[in-house]
Structures are given as structure tokens and as C-alpha cells.
Motif scaffolding. Structure first.
Motif, PDB file in Angstrom:
ATOM      1  N   ALA A  96       0.841  -1.205   0.000  1.00 18.22           N
ATOM      2  CA  ALA A  96       0.000   0.000   0.000  1.00 18.22           C
ATOM      3  C   ALA A  96       0.875   1.253   0.000  1.00 18.22           C
ATOM      4  CB  ALA A  96      -0.936  -0.011   1.205  1.00 18.22           C
ATOM      5  N   LEU A  97       1.947   1.230   0.784  1.00 23.06           N
ATOM      6  CA  LEU A  97       2.867   2.370   0.822  1.00 23.06           C
ATOM      7  C   LEU A  97       3.513   2.579  -0.541  1.00 23.06           C
ATOM      8  CD1 LEU A  97       4.412   4.618   2.247  1.00 23.06           C
ATOM      9  CD2 LEU A  97       6.049   2.885   3.031  1.00 23.06           C
ATOM     10  N   TYR A  98       3.932   1.495  -1.178  1.00 23.36           N
ATOM     11  CA  TYR A  98       4.536   1.578  -2.508  1.00 23.36           C
ATOM     12  C   TYR A  98       3.596   2.306  -3.472  1.00 23.36           C
ATOM     13  CZ  TYR A  98       6.396   0.040  -7.020  1.00 23.36           C
ATOM     14  OH  TYR A  98       6.886   0.013  -8.295  1.00 23.36           O
ATOM     15  N   GLY A  99       2.316   1.960  -3.417  1.00 20.48           N
ATOM     16  CA  GLY A  99       1.322   2.580  -4.292  1.00 20.48           C
ATOM     17  C   GLY A  99       1.132   4.060  -4.035  1.00 20.48           C
ATOM     18  N   LYS A 100       1.259   4.496  -2.792  1.00 23.31           N
ATOM     19  CA  LYS A 100       1.104   5.907  -2.440  1.00 23.31           C
ATOM     20  C   LYS A 100       2.400   6.694  -2.642  1.00 23.31           C
ATOM     21  CE  LYS A 100      -3.031   6.486  -0.524  1.00 23.31           C
ATOM     22  NZ  LYS A 100      -3.951   7.550  -0.822  1.00 23.31           N
ATOM     23  N   LEU A 101       3.512   6.070  -2.367  1.00 16.68           N
ATOM     24  CA  LEU A 101       4.807   6.758  -2.359  1.00 16.68           C
ATOM     25  C   LEU A 101       5.302   7.107  -3.765  1.00 16.68           C
ATOM     26  CD1 LEU A 101       7.233   7.688  -0.610  1.00 16.68           C
ATOM     27  CD2 LEU A 101       8.089   5.352  -0.730  1.00 16.68           C
ATOM     28  N   PHE A 102       5.095   6.211  -4.718  1.00 18.78           N
ATOM     29  CA  PHE A 102       5.668   6.398  -6.045  1.00 18.78           C
ATOM     30  C   PHE A 102       4.598   6.693  -7.097  1.00 18.78           C
ATOM     31  CE2 PHE A 102       8.601   3.430  -3.849  1.00 18.78           C
ATOM     32  CZ  PHE A 102       9.691   4.282  -3.768  1.00 18.78           C
ATOM     33  N   LEU A 103       4.922   7.615  -7.986  1.00 21.24           N
ATOM     34  CA  LEU A 103       4.063   7.909  -9.132  1.00 21.24           C
ATOM     35  C   LEU A 103       4.168   6.758 -10.133  1.00 21.24           C
ATOM     36  CD1 LEU A 103       5.041  11.654  -9.709  1.00 21.24           C
ATOM     37  CD2 LEU A 103       3.030  10.766  -8.494  1.00 21.24           C
ATOM     38  N   ALA A 104       3.251   6.681 -11.066  1.00 17.44           N
ATOM     39  CA  ALA A 104       3.235   5.588 -12.033  1.00 17.44           C
ATOM     40  C   ALA A 104       4.531   5.518 -12.837  1.00 17.44           C
ATOM     41  CB  ALA A 104       2.034   5.727 -12.972  1.00 17.44           C
TER      42      ALA A 104
END
Length: 133
Positions: A96-104
Motif C-alpha cells: 500500500a505504501l509503494y502505491g502511495k509513495l511512487f508515481l506511475a
């Protein structure tokens, strides 16, 4: 003396972390190659059973989940399992953090680098050509 001396664990070179700079962050992230055994476990977790024809269950592979889990497994710094970092983004869990932390786009760069350092960037055809030469 073993004839496989070069392959004994104590004789294998340590894998160095790879740094990847992303424009939005003042520090580079650090990545490690994902070992085959760990990649196999990630691969197994990315199959889902869904209802198929005539009520039979079909196993379907989730490539997005596979890439995300491989990337999360590769990131050493920042520690995506750190609860303080997760709390700062209002999420629980490394994925979940990975999804929030990094842009596509950043996630795509990370994925490309993870595949490269883990030896997944070469196709079978490339390996055959290299072996021929």
C-alpha cells in the motif's frame, strides 16, 4: 576439494545494492536483486482462482500484482515496512505504501531496474543469441 568451489556459498560475491535516483526525492532509493527462490514465491502468490466455464475454477495470473510485489521485495531503502513511513502516508503495509509513495512513471522506472538487476530483462531469444556468439 570440491570441483564446484566457485559455487560454494562462501566463494560467491556479495550482491551490491543499486541506487536509483528519482526526481521527487532528495535521496536515491536502494534496490537489491530478487533471488530466484523469492521470485518463485511471489509468482505463486500472484495466481488467483476465478470461476471458469462449467463451474470449474481457473487459475489466472495477476501481472500487475507480480510487478508490484517484485518491486517491493527489491526496495531496501526506504524501508517500506517501516510503520512511521506508512503512517505518514496514511496506509498500512509495504504494498500500500509503494502505491502511495511512487508515481506511475517512477514505479515503471523501479520495475525496469528491478528486472535488469534480477536478470529478468533479457528475453529467451537474447540469451540464445548471446550463447551462439
Amino acid at each position: 576439494m570440491s570441483r564446484f568451489k566457485a559455487f560454494m556459498k562462501e566463494n560467491v560475491a556479495e550482491v551490491e545494492l543499486i541506487e536509483l535516483s528519482l526526481v521527487r526525492f532528495n535521496e536515491p532509493i536502494k534496490l537489491r536483486p530478487v533471488p530466484s527462490e523469492e521470485a518463485d514465491l511471489i509468482n505463486d502468490r500472484c495466481f488467483k482462482n476465478i470461476p471458469g466455464k462449467k463451474g470449474r475454477q481457473e487459475r489466472v495470473f495477476d501481472p500487475v500484482g507480480y510487478n508490484r510485489r517484485m518491486n517491493v521485495a527489491s526496495i531496501v531503502y526506504p524501508d517500506l515496512h517501516d510503520t512511521e513511513l506508512q503512517q505518514s502516508y496514511g496506509v498500512r503495509g509495504a504494498e500500500a505504501l509503494y502505491g502511495k509513495l511512487f508515481l506511475a512513471g517512477e514505479a515503471a522506472l523501479i520495475s525496469e531496474k528491478v528486472q535488469q538487476i534480477s536478470g529478468l530483462d533479457e528475453s529467451l531469444e537474447d540469451q540464445i543469441e548471446e550463447a551462439k556468439n
